[in-house]
Design an enzyme around this catalytic site. Structure first.
Site, PDB file in Angstrom:
ATOM      1  N   TYR A  17       0.741  -1.194   0.124  1.00 44.31           N
ATOM      2  CA  TYR A  17       0.087  -0.012   0.091  1.00 44.31           C
ATOM      3  C   TYR A  17       0.851   1.233   0.062  1.00 44.31           C
ATOM      4  O   TYR A  17       0.623   2.166   0.814  1.00 44.31           O
ATOM      5  CB  TYR A  17      -1.093   0.080   1.148  1.00 44.31           C
ATOM      6  N   TYR A 144     -12.412  -6.467   7.106  1.00 46.25           N
ATOM      7  CA  TYR A 144     -11.242  -6.815   6.249  1.00 46.25           C
ATOM      8  C   TYR A 144     -10.815  -8.321   6.275  1.00 46.25           C
ATOM      9  O   TYR A 144     -10.551  -8.969   7.395  1.00 46.25           O
ATOM     10  CB  TYR A 144      -9.887  -6.010   6.864  1.00 46.25           C
ATOM     11  N   ASP A 245     -13.343 -15.378  10.545  1.00 44.12           N
ATOM     12  CA  ASP A 245     -12.055 -15.080  10.235  1.00 44.12           C
ATOM     13  C   ASP A 245     -10.983 -14.896  11.321  1.00 44.12           C
ATOM     14  O   ASP A 245     -11.378 -13.531  11.758  1.00 44.12           O
ATOM     15  CB  ASP A 245     -12.105 -13.869   9.041  1.00 44.12           C
ATOM     16  N   LYS A 274      -1.347 -15.710  10.057  1.00 43.03           N
ATOM     17  CA  LYS A 274      -0.666 -14.855  10.871  1.00 43.03           C
ATOM     18  C   LYS A 274       0.069 -15.557  11.969  1.00 43.03           C
ATOM     19  O   LYS A 274       1.254 -16.037  11.707  1.00 43.03           O
ATOM     20  CB  LYS A 274      -1.310 -13.664  11.405  1.00 43.03           C
TER      21      LYS A 274
END
Ligand code: PMP
Length: 429
Positions: A17, A144, A245, A274
């Site tokens: 980004y 997200y 999630d 993660k």
């Protein structure tokens, strides 16, 4: 690293980004150990980010390093089609034992976004196999779930710029984000628009997909666990699947092993990533109930239609297994509680600062929401000068350190954030 290396980096390497023409600075890090990153010029930075939720045990953990080294001597990789290996079996045994009971069938993949793609595809294939194809997902705003197209289609439409992909992304259903905060009194009205949306589309919805309790990259918002109990009940009533999630929240970050545990519910499909490998290697897991797995397998295709090249990578599985072994020893609970207390007492008073709109803490996550967006480059440089690694975005300055952080190290992070919010020059009015 030489100045030429940094020039090459700016000219030729994409970073997350940031622009290729006007990139934000990238700081050269040459090693990391414990709770510190070391800059190329030798300066240490106390890490407040856990490399985006991942490095829960800190860096260069001797047991994680040893797990990788000994696995390398056996084999780094072997295909998973028609082959299995001890590291995958040992890891999946632990995952099945650790996660809520009905989750028992594990799909291993490469990254969080792929775990979400896999979960969504499982839900679609489940309905296809039932002879009742359904293709829509219901979620909240401010979510997200990753940067691949399927995942992006259920991310917040504004934050992930759905307008950019109009006509390409499937159009899913977005309920307003929960307003009732984690510690607020439960407000029955909060869930009404969600319930109405589900009722209006009950025959089309394959699954609800959500980040349990903590909406991460979409705004670092903490919502009331009653939401999850209600959604679980609604999904059961309608036969709609629930996908949790837990890629950011899993493995203790919110103070419970999984964020779903705050509500005592189990999803039909859970995504993990993660911190799964203690932040050492890229690996994700999507767990499904026996019912979901059997329905898919008994359908027309006869199998789940997915199989990445690096599925079940032995090196990643071995280190993930050791990371879960460290968690199972239980020290994280006390560590996360101590971090939560220190964040509450350290960041709490910032609520009274002129620049600050809100301060929230849950488990080992501390968030300072400001009134105006931060000047990323200036603030990042300031934090590095202070000897800490904190990466703010938008109107959010947040800390989520490795669980092993010392009191002094966390005090240093809190002091840097306190100084930062006192300086109006860091905010774009
Ligand atoms: N889901 C959630 C909740 C996440 O926070 C992220 C990553 N920030 C992802 C999915 C995507 O994971 P990855 O970046 O590993 O693809």
């Amino acid at each position: 690293m030489t100045p030429a290396d940094l020039t090459f980096d700016r000219r030729h390497i994409w970073h997350p980004y940031t622009s290729m023409t006007q990139p934000l600075p990238a700081y050269p890090i040459v090693s990391a150990a414990g709770c510190e990153l070391k800059l190329a010029d030798g300066r240490p930075l106390v890490d407040g980010m856990s490399s985006w939720w991942a490095a829960i045990h800190g860096y260069s953990h001797p047991r994680l390093n040893e797990a990788m080294k000994s696995q390398i001597d056996q084999m780094s990789h072997v295909m998973f089609g028609g082959i299995t290996h001890p590291a995958a079996v040992a890891l999946c045994r632990r995952l099945v034992a650790m996660t809520p009971e009905p989750l028992e069938c594990v799909f291993l993949a490469d990254s969080g976004s792929v775990a979400v793609e896999v979960a969504m595809k499982m839900a679609l294939q489940y309905w296809h196999a039932k002879g009742e194809p359904r293709q829509r997902f219901l979620t909240f705003r401010h979510g997200y779930h990753g940067d691949t197209f399927g995942a992006m289609s259920v991310c917040d439409p504004d934050n992930s710029m759905h307008s950019l992909w109009q006509g390409y992304l499937p159009e899913h259903l977005f309920a307003p984000a929960p307003q009732c905060g984690f510690d607020d009194e439960w407000d029955e009205m909060d869930i009404v628009p969600f319930a109405r949306l589900m009722a209006a589309h009950r025959q089309e919805i394959a699954a609800v997909i959500l980040e349990p309790v903590v909406q991460g990259a979409g705004g670092m918002r903490f919502y009331h666990p009653e939401w999850l109990r209600r959604i679980r009940r609604m999904c059961d009533r309608e036969g709609i699947l629930l996908i949790a999630d837990e890629i950011a929240t899993g493995f203790g970050r919110t103070g419970k092993l999984f964020a779903c545990d705050h509500a005592g519910i189990a999803p039909d499909i859970m995504c993990l990533g993660k911190a799964l490998t203690g932040g050492t290697m890229t690996l994700s897991a999507t767990l499904a109930t026996r019912n979901v797995a059997e329905t898919i397998s008994d359908g027309e295709a006869g199998c789940f239609m997915h199989g990445p090249t690096f599925m079940g990578n032995p090196l990643a599985c071995a280190v993930a297994c050791e990371s879960l072994a460290l968690l199972e020893e239980g020290g994280w609970q006390q560590q996360v509680k101590a971090i939560e207390q220190q964040l509450l007492t350290g960041l709490g008073p910032l609520k009274d600062c002129e620049q600050v709109a809100d301060v929230r803490v849950l488990g080992a996550i501390g968030v300072v929401e400001t009134h105006y967006p931060v000047d990323m480059a200036a603030l990042q440089a300031f934090f590095v000068e202070q000897g800490v690694w904190v990466r703010p975005f938008g109107r959010l300055i947040y800390l989520m350190p490795p669980y092993i952080i010392s009191r002094d190290q966390l005090a240093k992070l809190i002091a840097a954030v306190t100084k930062a919010v006192a300086n109006p020059a860091f905010f774009r009015r």
